[in-house]
Design an enzyme around this catalytic site. Structure first.
Site, PDB file in Angstrom:
ATOM      1  N   ARG A 163      49.422  -2.254 -62.074  1.00  0.00           N
ATOM      2  CA  ARG A 163      50.504  -1.208 -61.809  1.00  0.00           C
ATOM      3  C   ARG A 163      50.479   0.123 -62.987  1.00  0.00           C
ATOM      4  NH1 ARG A 163      50.339  -4.200 -57.965  1.00  0.00           N
ATOM      5  NH2 ARG A 163      52.143  -4.975 -56.854  1.00  0.00           N
ATOM      6  N   SER A 235      58.442  -4.480 -54.537  1.00  0.00           N
ATOM      7  CA  SER A 235      58.855  -5.139 -55.768  1.00  0.00           C
ATOM      8  C   SER A 235      59.503  -4.181 -56.751  1.00  0.00           C
ATOM      9  CB  SER A 235      57.527  -5.431 -56.468  1.00  0.00           C
ATOM     10  OG  SER A 235      56.760  -6.285 -55.941  1.00  0.00           O
ATOM     11  N   GLU A 331      59.310  -1.579 -61.798  1.00  0.00           N
ATOM     12  CA  GLU A 331      58.254  -0.940 -61.319  1.00  0.00           C
ATOM     13  C   GLU A 331      58.500   0.117 -60.756  1.00  0.00           C
ATOM     14  OE1 GLU A 331      56.167  -3.308 -58.478  1.00  0.00           O
ATOM     15  OE2 GLU A 331      55.228  -1.471 -57.900  1.00  0.00           O
TER      16      GLU A 331
HETATM   17  N1  EPU Z   1      58.278 -16.754 -55.988  1.00  0.00           N
HETATM   18  C1  EPU Z   1      59.418 -17.396 -56.073  1.00  0.00           C
HETATM   19  N2  EPU Z   1      60.763 -16.906 -55.575  1.00  0.00           N
HETATM   20  C2  EPU Z   1      60.734 -15.756 -55.000  1.00  0.00           C
HETATM   21  C3  EPU Z   1      59.455 -14.956 -55.242  1.00  0.00           C
HETATM   22  C4  EPU Z   1      58.330 -15.364 -55.709  1.00  0.00           C
HETATM   23  O1  EPU Z   1      59.500 -18.728 -56.470  1.00  0.00           O
HETATM   24  O2  EPU Z   1      61.725 -15.294 -54.891  1.00  0.00           O
HETATM   25  C5  EPU Z   1      57.068 -17.433 -56.494  1.00  0.00           C
HETATM   26  C6  EPU Z   1      56.283 -17.650 -55.218  1.00  0.00           C
HETATM   27  O3  EPU Z   1      56.396 -18.766 -54.693  1.00  0.00           O
HETATM   28  C7  EPU Z   1      54.773 -17.657 -55.908  1.00  0.00           C
HETATM   29  C8  EPU Z   1      54.787 -16.551 -56.974  1.00  0.00           C
HETATM   30  O4  EPU Z   1      56.346 -16.480 -57.265  1.00  0.00           O
HETATM   31  O5  EPU Z   1      54.483 -18.772 -56.538  1.00  0.00           O
HETATM   32  C9  EPU Z   1      54.174 -15.343 -56.782  1.00  0.00           C
HETATM   33  O6  EPU Z   1      54.973 -14.620 -55.727  1.00  0.00           O
HETATM   34  P1  EPU Z   1      54.132 -13.659 -54.415  1.00  0.00           P
HETATM   35  O7  EPU Z   1      52.744 -14.492 -54.244  1.00  0.00           O
HETATM   36  O8  EPU Z   1      55.097 -13.311 -53.547  1.00  0.00           O
HETATM   37  O9  EPU Z   1      53.736 -12.407 -55.290  1.00  0.00           O
HETATM   38  P2  EPU Z   1      54.682 -11.772 -56.394  1.00  0.00           P
HETATM   39  O10 EPU Z   1      53.799 -11.920 -57.861  1.00  0.00           O
HETATM   40  O11 EPU Z   1      55.955 -11.971 -56.515  1.00  0.00           O
HETATM   41  C10 EPU Z   1      52.835  -9.665 -56.360  1.00  0.00           C
HETATM   42  C11 EPU Z   1      53.167  -7.993 -56.274  1.00  0.00           C
HETATM   43  C12 EPU Z   1      53.418  -7.696 -54.664  1.00  0.00           C
HETATM   44  C13 EPU Z   1      52.209  -8.396 -53.897  1.00  0.00           C
HETATM   45  C14 EPU Z   1      51.927  -9.752 -54.241  1.00  0.00           C
HETATM   46  C15 EPU Z   1      50.902 -10.509 -53.426  1.00  0.00           C
HETATM   47  C16 EPU Z   1      54.202  -7.000 -58.299  1.00  0.00           C
HETATM   48  C17 EPU Z   1      55.319  -6.378 -59.064  1.00  0.00           C
HETATM   49  N3  EPU Z   1      54.335  -7.542 -57.038  1.00  0.00           N
HETATM   50  O12 EPU Z   1      54.353 -10.323 -56.050  1.00  0.00           O
HETATM   51  O13 EPU Z   1      53.563  -6.266 -54.582  1.00  0.00           O
HETATM   52  O14 EPU Z   1      52.518  -7.968 -52.525  1.00  0.00           O
HETATM   53  O15 EPU Z   1      51.796 -10.011 -55.652  1.00  0.00           O
HETATM   54  O16 EPU Z   1      49.739 -10.043 -54.207  1.00  0.00           O
HETATM   55  O17 EPU Z   1      53.075  -7.308 -58.794  1.00  0.00           O
HETATM   56  C18 EPU Z   1      54.954  -4.263 -54.449  1.00  0.00           C
HETATM   57  O18 EPU Z   1      54.327  -4.121 -55.554  1.00  0.00           O
HETATM   58  O19 EPU Z   1      55.711  -3.573 -53.904  1.00  0.00           O
HETATM   59  C19 EPU Z   1      54.666  -5.547 -53.914  1.00  0.00           C
HETATM   60  C20 EPU Z   1      55.160  -6.341 -52.812  1.00  0.00           C
END
Ligand code: EPU
Length: 336
Positions: A163, A235, A331
C-alpha cells in the site's frame, strides 16, 4: 477538454458517502488539456482524486480538486508472451480488469472488483489475493503540478511496497497521474495461494482467467460492502507489520491469531482479526461501525460526518493498542 465547477459537492466522489464541498473541481479529458490548464504551474491548494474510494472528508476542501477523465487504452508493445498496455488514469479499475480478462491477458484478474480508478491504483499500490498493482506496472506518467512538466517513473522509481509508492512519500501531492502502463502476460500464470481462492476456483470448474475473476468477485461480494449500498472506504486500516519476536509473543498468547511472515523477517498481522477480537463487531458508535463480515472495513451506518468516523477510528486504534500492543495505521486518506 476541461470541465470546471465551483462550490462543488463531493458526495458522489467519495464512497464513504460523506457530504463535503470543493471550492473548485476540475476534470480533464486529456494530458494536453491538463497541461494547458496548469499553464506555467499551479500554486494553489490541490487535491487529486480518483474514484474517491480511499478518502475521508472531515471538512470542505478549500482548494482545487483535480479528477482525471483520461480514458484511452492502447497497446504500446506486443510480443509472443507479453502485452504492454498504456491506460488513462481515469479508467475505472474494474472495467480495466474485465477488459484484460476478456482479452485473455493475465496479471490483473486477482484484483477484480477493487473500487477506484487506474491513477489511484499506482499511487496506492492496490492489492488483493496475493497480487499488487505494482507487480504489473511498467511505467507511471504524470504531470507535475508546480510546473506542468510531464514526468515518467519506471517501476523501480515508484518504490512500490505494501500500500505504498513514491507518490505517497517524497513525491506526495506533487503529481497528477495521467497514464499507467501495465505489463500483462499472454501465457497465464495463476496466483491462487491466498486464502480459499484455489478452492473457489475449483468449484467454478478450474483455473481460467474468467473463473479466477468470478471467484475473486464472489469472495469480495461476500466479505466487503458494496459502496453503492453501504458507505465505506474498503479497508480503513493497513495490516500492521511487527517484528518477529513481537509476533511470537502474540502467537503464544493468542494461538489462533493469523500471521503472515514476510521476506524481511517481519510478520504481517490481520487488522480485521485484531479489531474483531476487541469486540467492535458488537459495538457500533452512533452513525459508524465496522462491517459485520470484515472488521477492517469501517462503515457509515447513515448520516455519519467525517469527524464521527475519525472519532470511531481513534477508539478502535486505542483498543487494539491496549489489548495487543500493536499500532494500527490508517489506509484511508483523511482530508481536512
Ligand atoms: N479476519 C477476521 N475478522 C475480520 C476480518 C478478517 O478474523 O473481521 C481474519 C480472516 O479470517 C483472515 C485474516 O483476518 O484470517 C485476513 O482477512 P482477509 O483475507 O479478509 O484479508 P485482510 O488482510 O483483512 C487484505 C486487504 C484487502 C484485500 C484482502 C484480500 C489490506 C489493508 N486489506 O484484507 O484490501 O481485499 O486482503 O487480499 O491489506 C482494501 O484495501 O480496501 C481491501 C479490501
Amino acid at each position: 477538454m476541461i470541465r470546471q465547477y465551483t462550490a462543488y459537492s463531493l458526495l458522489a466522489h467519495n464512497t464513504f458517502g460523506i457530504e463535503a464541498k470543493a471550492a473548485r473541481y476540475v476534470e480533464f479529458a486529456s494530458q494536453s488539456a491538463l497541461i494547458d490548464f496548469l499553464g506555467d504551474g499551479f500554486r494553489g491548494k490541490a487535491l487529486v482524486i480518483g474514484g474517491g474510494s480511499n478518502l475521508l472528508f472531515v471538512d470542505d476542501f478549500d482548494g482545487t480538486v483535480f479528477h482525471s477523465a483520461i480514458m484511452d487504452i492502447d497497446i504500446v508493445e506486443e510480443t509472443a508472451n507479453d502485452v504492454l498496455l498504456r491506460v488513462g488514469s481515469g479508467v475505472n479499475w474494474d472495467a480495466l480488469v474485465a477488459y484484460t480478462v476478456e482479452k485473455g491477458w493475465s496479471g490483473l484478474e486477482n484484483l477484480s472488483l477493487i473500487p477506484g480508478e487506474v491513477g489511484a491504483s499506482a499511487v496506492q499500490n492496490v492489492g488483493a489475493y496475493g497480487v499488487e498493482a505494482g507487480d504489473l506496472i511498467e511505467k507511471v506518467e504524470t504531470v507535475r503540478i508546480a510546473d506542468a512538466v510531464t514526468c515518467s517513473f519506471t517501476k523501480a522509481d515508484c518504490d512500490f511496497a505494501y500500500r505504498h509508492s513514491i507518490f505517497k512519500a517524497t513525491e506526495k501531492g506533487r503529481h497528477i497521474v495521467t497514464y499507467v502502463t501495465y505489463r500483462l502476460k499472454k501465457t497465464i500464470e495463476f496466483k491462487l495461494s491466498y486464502g480459499n481462492l484455489k478452492e473457489k476456483v475449483e468449484e467454478l470448474g478450474g483455473a481460467t482467467l474468467a473463473n479466477v475473476r468470478r471467484a475473486v468477485c464472489e469472495i469480495r461480494e461476500a466479505k466487503l460492502p458494496n459502496p453503492e449500498q453501504i458507505g465505506s472506504a474498503g479497508s480503513f486500516f493497513m495490516n500492521p507489520i511487527v517484528a518477529a519476536d513481537k509476533a511470537a509473543q502474540l502467537k503464544s498468547e493468542y494461538p489462533s491469531m493469523p500471521q503472515y511472515p514476510l521476506p524481511s523477517g517481519e510478520v504481517k498481522l490481520s487488522a480485521g482479526w485484531l479489531i474483531e477480537q476487541c469486540g467492535w463487531k458488537q459495538t457500533p458508535h452512533e452513525h459508524v461501525g465496522v462491517y459485520q463480515h470484515q472488521a477492517l472495513v469501517v462503515v457509515n451506518l447513515g448520516g455519519a460526518k467525517g469527524s464521527d468516523v475519525l472519532k470511531f477510528a481513534s477508539a478502535v486504534v486505542a483498543s487494539v493498542k491496549e489489548k495487543f500492543g500493536v499500532e494500527l495505521n490508517m489506509e484511508v486518506n483523511v482530508i481536512g
